[in-house]
Design a protein around this motif. Structure first.
Motif, PDB file in Angstrom:
ATOM      1  N   PRO A  75      -1.918   4.472  -0.928  1.00 16.74           N
ATOM      2  CA  PRO A  75      -1.962   5.338   0.259  1.00 16.74           C
ATOM      3  C   PRO A  75      -3.339   5.904   0.554  1.00 16.74           C
ATOM      4  CG  PRO A  75      -0.007   5.809  -1.055  1.00 16.74           C
ATOM      5  CD  PRO A  75      -0.850   4.893  -1.870  1.00 16.74           C
ATOM      6  N   ILE A  76      -4.170   6.111  -0.475  1.00 14.48           N
ATOM      7  CA  ILE A  76      -5.539   6.601  -0.242  1.00 14.48           C
ATOM      8  C   ILE A  76      -6.314   5.592   0.580  1.00 14.48           C
ATOM      9  CG2 ILE A  76      -7.711   7.225  -1.378  1.00 14.48           C
ATOM     10  CD1 ILE A  76      -6.059   8.183  -3.767  1.00 14.48           C
ATOM     11  N   MET A  77      -6.087   4.331   0.325  1.00 10.55           N
ATOM     12  CA  MET A  77      -6.833   3.272   1.004  1.00 10.55           C
ATOM     13  C   MET A  77      -6.225   2.906   2.351  1.00 10.55           C
ATOM     14  SD  MET A  77      -7.689  -0.511  -0.501  1.00 10.55           S
ATOM     15  CE  MET A  77      -8.283  -1.845   0.561  1.00 10.55           C
ATOM     16  N   TYR A  78      -4.894   2.841   2.411  1.00 11.75           N
ATOM     17  CA  TYR A  78      -4.245   2.301   3.608  1.00 11.75           C
ATOM     18  C   TYR A  78      -3.514   3.332   4.459  1.00 11.75           C
ATOM     19  CZ  TYR A  78      -5.077  -2.474   1.980  1.00 11.75           C
ATOM     20  OH  TYR A  78      -5.650  -3.648   1.598  1.00 11.75           O
ATOM     21  N   GLY A  79      -3.207   4.494   3.899  1.00  9.59           N
ATOM     22  CA  GLY A  79      -2.374   5.441   4.611  1.00  9.59           C
ATOM     23  C   GLY A  79      -0.900   5.139   4.398  1.00  9.59           C
ATOM     24  N   GLU A  80      -0.082   6.115   4.736  1.00 14.71           N
ATOM     25  CA  GLU A  80       1.350   5.998   4.450  1.00 14.71           C
ATOM     26  C   GLU A  80       2.029   4.919   5.284  1.00 14.71           C
ATOM     27  OE1 GLU A  80       2.793   7.380   2.012  1.00 14.71           O
ATOM     28  OE2 GLU A  80       1.256   8.837   1.407  1.00 14.71           O
ATOM     29  N   ASP A  81       1.603   4.726   6.554  1.00 10.31           N
ATOM     30  CA  ASP A  81       2.283   3.751   7.405  1.00 10.31           C
ATOM     31  C   ASP A  81       2.167   2.333   6.862  1.00 10.31           C
ATOM     32  OD1 ASP A  81       3.238   5.589   9.149  1.00 10.31           O
ATOM     33  OD2 ASP A  81       1.849   5.143  10.788  1.00 10.31           O
ATOM     34  N   LEU A  82       0.954   1.914   6.532  1.00  7.33           N
ATOM     35  CA  LEU A  82       0.793   0.557   6.028  1.00  7.33           C
ATOM     36  C   LEU A  82       1.453   0.373   4.664  1.00  7.33           C
ATOM     37  CD1 LEU A  82      -2.784  -0.728   7.015  1.00  7.33           C
ATOM     38  CD2 LEU A  82      -0.564  -1.746   7.550  1.00  7.33           C
ATOM     39  N   VAL A  99     -13.182   4.405  -0.695  1.00  3.54           N
ATOM     40  CA  VAL A  99     -12.671   4.373   0.673  1.00  3.54           C
ATOM     41  C   VAL A  99     -13.690   4.946   1.656  1.00  3.54           C
ATOM     42  CG1 VAL A  99     -10.901   5.342   2.197  1.00  3.54           C
ATOM     43  CG2 VAL A  99     -10.244   4.331   0.010  1.00  3.54           C
ATOM     44  N   THR A 100     -14.452   5.956   1.226  1.00  3.95           N
ATOM     45  CA  THR A 100     -15.497   6.491   2.110  1.00  3.95           C
ATOM     46  C   THR A 100     -16.563   5.457   2.409  1.00  3.95           C
ATOM     47  OG1 THR A 100     -16.871   7.362   0.306  1.00  3.95           O
ATOM     48  CG2 THR A 100     -15.147   8.807   1.189  1.00  3.95           C
ATOM     49  N   TYR A 101     -16.687   4.455   1.548  1.00  4.28           N
ATOM     50  CA  TYR A 101     -17.650   3.376   1.778  1.00  4.28           C
ATOM     51  C   TYR A 101     -17.020   2.195   2.525  1.00  4.28           C
ATOM     52  CZ  TYR A 101     -21.559   5.241  -0.884  1.00  4.28           C
ATOM     53  OH  TYR A 101     -22.633   6.007  -1.301  1.00  4.28           O
ATOM     54  N   GLY A 102     -15.787   2.370   2.992  1.00  2.00           N
ATOM     55  CA  GLY A 102     -15.113   1.274   3.673  1.00  2.00           C
ATOM     56  C   GLY A 102     -14.722   0.161   2.739  1.00  2.00           C
ATOM     57  N   GLY A 103     -14.423   0.529   1.488  1.00  2.00           N
ATOM     58  CA  GLY A 103     -14.182  -0.478   0.471  1.00  2.00           C
ATOM     59  C   GLY A 103     -12.730  -0.633   0.082  1.00  2.00           C
ATOM     60  N   SER A 104     -12.530  -1.373  -1.005  1.00  2.00           N
ATOM     61  CA  SER A 104     -11.197  -1.704  -1.510  1.00  2.00           C
ATOM     62  C   SER A 104     -11.066  -1.237  -2.950  1.00  2.00           C
ATOM     63  CB  SER A 104     -10.971  -3.225  -1.442  1.00  2.00           C
ATOM     64  OG  SER A 104      -9.748  -3.587  -2.050  1.00  2.00           O
ATOM     65  N   THR A 153      -6.155  -2.832  12.499  1.00  2.00           N
ATOM     66  CA  THR A 153      -7.207  -1.812  12.354  1.00  2.00           C
ATOM     67  C   THR A 153      -7.230  -1.119  10.997  1.00  2.00           C
ATOM     68  OG1 THR A 153      -5.741  -0.085  13.267  1.00  2.00           O
ATOM     69  CG2 THR A 153      -7.113  -1.324  14.830  1.00  2.00           C
ATOM     70  N   GLY A 154      -6.174  -1.259  10.210  1.00  2.00           N
ATOM     71  CA  GLY A 154      -6.066  -0.469   8.991  1.00  2.00           C
ATOM     72  C   GLY A 154      -6.619  -1.127   7.740  1.00  2.00           C
ATOM     73  N   TYR A 155      -7.090  -2.364   7.873  1.00  2.00           N
ATOM     74  CA  TYR A 155      -7.653  -3.065   6.713  1.00  2.00           C
ATOM     75  C   TYR A 155      -9.173  -3.007   6.777  1.00  2.00           C
ATOM     76  CZ  TYR A 155      -3.237  -5.215   5.227  1.00  2.00           C
ATOM     77  OH  TYR A 155      -1.958  -5.434   4.757  1.00  2.00           O
TER      78      TYR A 155
END
Length: 1008
Positions: free
Chosen positions: A503-510, A482-487, A233-235
């Motif tokens: 981390p902005i794109m994936y979060g700390e866990d990933l 990231v707000t556009y669901g991008g990379s 779900t995180g990609y």
């Protein structure tokens, strides 16, 4: 082709390798590796940067001879706890290919296509193979490796695997990862294994075998299971998600594919040795639709509609890019194909036939027209025209990097990607952000069909405030995408530029999962440290930075476009176009083409000049022997002046360097003999037979060549019995003059060695209605002094010549040059050396023409015809002098040759290799001949005896005649003279015979 092997530089003592430990490491590597080990300051300086904003000087460089060498090198590095990473073409924009580590450069030797299986559409290749070279091997089977970055003629497959490269064709083929079946990889701790999709049965078999390989697979499997939900779900769901590690390929539904998971890991986990790649049938029937819109965002709004038509390629270009290319005079032919608009979609569609491809393009055009907003369009079916438009897009990075009158632009946010249906809105918001920071001059373009947006931004990377703005901008841009669901990256990867932003794109866990993934393969953290995982700051290790303060230098040339010589080294940003390998690689860079040495590429030399100015790795400035060694094999061909995307002029930089390097020193003997050739020619004029006796008599000639520093195996050109100018002055000026007077420039080479050429030019010009005048006093452009760096003398020679020419220049007379290298000096170098304040030098530049240019522009009705042979029109192959290619152009020559009925094929042969004094010295012999053998000499040997060989350059004619061919090349002036029916006795239109042209002044006199 054969690669010329050169002596390997060594670190002279431990301090030069960075200390005792690196020196010991270098010696251990030399014992273990059959390839080249380089820890000297020059080699380290050459590899200090890639195409990014970052600079880190490597510990040393290893150029492995084969894959076993790669394994041995990594083993030695492990023993010394030295970090390591591998590099392909070195064009990474994220800083992946610069590090304080041992660099493995695989491009020179580890570059084989090991097998091609046409039935299963696969190929097994080594990591250093260049993409175009791979496709050259697979194309006979109708297959290619699908992804095609703009750097396809010099990027390596290993680099593409490291970055998960894409290019415009990824719209059709998918990313590099999508086209990988298996890879052979090597871990830092010595595990060498093939990885790929892994079934449950295969996974269990690996575990049963035990050992480190089993441990790796088990840990990766456990990692996948531990983060299963986050991975699913995180990609972001988009076609160009290049940032981060490819953990989704580990999912059960994706076959637990360890190969694809490692693609894009940027040498932070493993060293890639080999790969088994999928191949695709290359589309052969393609139509190109150009659709023009008011602005780039409006064009991007139509991407979803275009994608419904399943394009092969869908690119977006804004008008800024086009204007920047026009300002730089790049792709001038192709730019005429673009209809007026504020932005364009460039769409390629395929079919089973040309007609089907065209029909699909017409259907798309109609759909876009119906949709509204279409301002203009053009449909191109001709492959040549399509290739020209491709060049516009592929040149974008270079065209936007250094634009005259603008601040330099840099990567940093150069390849973000969003879902294709959201590109238009993203571009509007990105444009607002650029304007807010004062970066509005940045061009926006890219692979819009996949939602990838490219840009180079005028960041200020030398002041504290500018660097703070750089950090602030890219951070905000990361949140925006990231707000556009991008990379963060849609093509170039993370490296140092975006690792900190993950981390902005994936979060700390990933991101923690990424760290664990790396640690499985590289628990010691020695693979390309500071990139992607635990990254260096995005504003750290900058190539420039607040401490960049190159010294102001007093120079001979002015360098107005660079703000003085201090700005020269930053002109090169590292795209690596000078590293092209194929047989049609153009002129730049001849020494790299035959040595495959980074230090002998234009980019490598620029890196050394940069480090020389920086004064850290290269500490002895103009006296540097490392810089001298790299520039020594520069042929001063000026190919980079035209072929380099940012118009690097290495010939000028070399002349400048040599002038300072030898100040107060004894120069090489060739500088006094060949460098002073115009003077010796003038002194020999009263008794040329005596000079010829001294250089050609048995025994005496060999001693003379040795004393002069000339290659004893070279046949020194003979002085003509009488100079052209002496004969012409006795004859006097003739011609009707109905078209006016012209000055014929009597260059040293034509005047003293080959006077039949200016004699033929007089015949042609008078037949065309001109009255020819020749300067009364001796004139010289100073070329030989410029090329050997004797610039004070060159300036004196030029000023003296200008005093002689001044009355004719001020009367507006055209000056016709016959020798391209000398004509290039008149057209360009004279003003650069004397300064724009010398108005006679400016007049000389403006009034200088080649013979073909004068006839093409001023005498379009002059159309003598060559007599046709039994088989039809006279055939010719043409060797274009590299200075003509770089500064003069040959379009006029082509038109004039066509006008006289000459069926000419212009060779893409690059520099002949002689290049003035370069090929005349013994230490340059191998490189000189290797340059000629790359294309030129084989073409001449294979030419039909009835085919004319044309070469306007004295060096080119000398090289062709002396390097094992029986042919005597002709100058265009001689062929034109034949066309007007005035060829000398003994001349044959087929080129089978040729009277020695040094006797030609008699022809001029006989016309009296």
């Amino acid at each position: 082709m054969t690669v010329v092997t050169l002596p390997i530089p060594r670190a002279r003592k431990p301090s030069e390798a960075g200390g005792e430990q690196p020196f010991e490491l270098s010696e251990a590597l030399r014992e273990a590796v059959r390839g080249e080990v380089r820890f000297d300051p020059g080699s380290r300086a050459v590899y200090s940067t890639d195409a990014s904003n970052y600079r880190q000087v490597p510990i040393g460089v290893v150029i492995p001879r084969d894959i076993d060498d790669v394994v041995a090198a990594v083993e030695v590095c492990r023993r010394y706890d030295a970090p390591v990473f591998s590099r392909g073409g070195g064009t990474s924009l994220g800083g992946q290919c610069t590090n304080v580590a041992v660099m493995l450069d695989l491009a020179k030797y580890v570059n084989a296509v090991e097998s091609v299986d046409a039935e299963h559409r696969t190929a097994v290749v080594q990591a250093g193979i260049v993409l175009d070279e791979l496709n050259k091997a697979t194309r006979p089977h109708g297959l290619v490796f699908g992804p095609k970055p703009a750097t396809h003629d010099h990027c390596t497959i290993g680099g593409m695997l490291g970055n998960n490269s894409c290019g415009s064709t990824a719209q059709w083929s998918g990313t590099t990862a999508a086209n990988v079946r298996r890879m052979e990889v090597l871990t830092y701790d010595g595990v060498r294994m093939w990885v790929g999709p892994t079934s449950d049965e295969e996974y269990q078999r690996i575990l049963d075998e035990g050992g480190r390989r089993a441990e790796i697979y088990r840990q990766v499997h456990d990692l996948r299971d531990a983060y299963l939900g986050q991975i699913r779900t995180g990609y972001p769901q988009l076609p160009r998600r290049i940032s981060g590690y490819n953990l989704p390929d580990l999912l059960p539904e994706n076959g637990f594919n360890l190969a694809r998971a490692l693609v894009g890991s940027e040498s932070t986990c493993v060293t890639i040795l080999r790969a088994e790649l999928d191949l695709l049938p290359e589309p052969t029937h393609v139509a190109l639709l150009l659709a023009g819109y008011d602005d780039i965002a409006s064009a991007a709004d139509r991407v979803p509609l275009v994608n419904e038509h399943h394009p092969y390629i869908l690119e977006g270009l804004d008008n800024k890019l086009i204007e920047y290319e026009r300002d730089r005079r790049m792709n001038t032919v192709a730019l005429h194909e673009l209809p007026p608009a504020g932005a364009w979609l460039m769409v390629k569609l395929t079919g089973e036939s040309d007609e089907e491809a065209r029909t699909r393009a017409e259907e798309l055009r109609d759909a876009l027209d119906k949709d509204g907003g279409l301002r203009t369009h053009r449909l191109l079916a001709d492959p040549e025209h399509q290739a020209e438009l491709d060049s516009v897009r592929e040149a974008a990075l270079g065209a936007t990097a250094r634009v005259p009158g603008m601040a330099d632009t840099w990567p940093g946010w150069e390849d973000s990607a969003v879902p294709p249906e959201r590109v238009g809105d993203y571009l509007r918001d990105l444009g607002k952000l650029l304007d807010e920071y004062g970066y509005g001059a940045a061009s926006l373009y890219g692979h819009f069909g996949h939602g990838c947006v490219h840009t180079s931004i005028p960041f200020d990377l030398v002041t504290a405030a500018g660097i703070a703005d750089f950090r602030s901008f890219v951070t905000r841009a990361a949140h925006l995408v990231v707000t556009y669901g991008g990379s963060l990256s849609g093509e170039h990867g993370d490296g140092q530029a975006r690792g900190e932003l993950l981390p902005i794109m994936y979060g700390e866990d990933l991101v923690r999962a990424f760290g664990r993934f790396k640690a499985i393969f590289d628990p010691a953290g020695r693979m390309n440290p500071g990139k992607v995982i635990d990254p260096n700051p995005l504003d750290g290790q900058l190539r420039l930075g607040t401490d960049y303060a190159p010294p102001v230098q007093r120079t001979h040339f002015e360098y107005p476009d660079d703000g003085g010589f201090a700005g020269v080294p930053t002109r090169c940003f590292g795209v690596g176009a000078c590293r092209r390998h194929d047989s049609d690689a153009g002129v730049m860079c001849p020494s790299y083409q035959v040595t495959r040495e980074e230090q002998h590429s234009t980019r490598g030399r620029m890196r050394l000049l940069f480090e020389m100015m920086r004064g850290e790795t290269i500490r002895d400035g103009w006296r540097s022997r490392e810089v001298h060694e790299a520039l020594d094999l520069c042929l001063a061909c000026k190919g980079c002046k035209s072929d380099c995307p940012v118009s690097v002029d290495m010939a000028t930089y070399k002349a400048e360097f040599l002038a300072h390097h030898y100040t107060g020193r004894i120069r090489p003997r060739a500088h006094y003999s060949l460098g002073w050739l115009p003077l010796w020619a003038r002194l020999a004029a009263p008794a040329p037979w005596a000079a010829n006796l001294a250089t050609h008599a048995p025994g005496l000639g060999r001693l003379a060549k040795r004393a002069a520093g000339v290659d004893p195996q070279r046949d020194v050109p003979r002085f003509a019995p009488r100079r052209f100018t002496d004969a012409f002055r006795r004859r006097g000026s003739r011609g009707s003059g109905k078209r006016g007077r012209v000055v014929l420039w009597p260059d040293t080479f034509s005047n003293s060695f080959d006077p039949g050429i200016p004699a033929a030019a007089v015949t042609v010009l008078e037949a065309a209605g001109y009255r020819v005048v020749v300067p009364q006093d001796t004139v010289c452009c100073g070329l030989t002094w410029i090329s050997t760096g004797q610039l004070d003398i060159a300036k004196r020679v030029l000023r003296r010549s200008l005093r002689t020419l001044a009355p004719m220049l001020r009367d507006g007379l055209p000056v016709v040059g016959l020798e391209p290298s000398c004509t290039s000096v008149l057209r360009e170098d004279a003003v650069n050396l004397l300064g724009a304040g010398d108005l006679d030098a400016v007049r000389l530049r403006q009034q200088t023409r080649t013979l073909a240019e004068l006839l093409d522009e001023d005498a379009p009705d002059f159309a003598p015809r060559l007599p046709e042979l039994t088989g039809g029109a006279t055939q010719a192959i043409v060797q274009t002098h590299c200075h003509q290619h770089a500064t003069l152009g040959n379009q006029a020559d082509r038109r004039v040759m066509e006008r006289i009925g000459l069926d000419a094929r212009v060779l893409d042969s690059g520099c002949c290799g002689l290049a003035g004094d370069f090929g005349m010295t013994p230490e340059h012999r191998d490189v000189s001949l290797a340059c000629a053998e790359r294309v030129l000499l084989p073409e001449v040997r294979d030419a039909d005896p009835d085919t004319l060989i044309l070469a306007d350059g004295f060096s080119c004619r000398t090289q062709i005649h002396e390097a094992g061919t029986w042919r005597r090349p002709r100058h265009l002036a001689e062929v034109l003279a034949a066309a007007v029916g005035a060829q000398r006795p003994g001349w044959s239109a087929t080129g089978r015979q040729r009277e020695e042209s040094r006797d030609a002044p008699a022809t001029v006199e006989r016309q009296a």
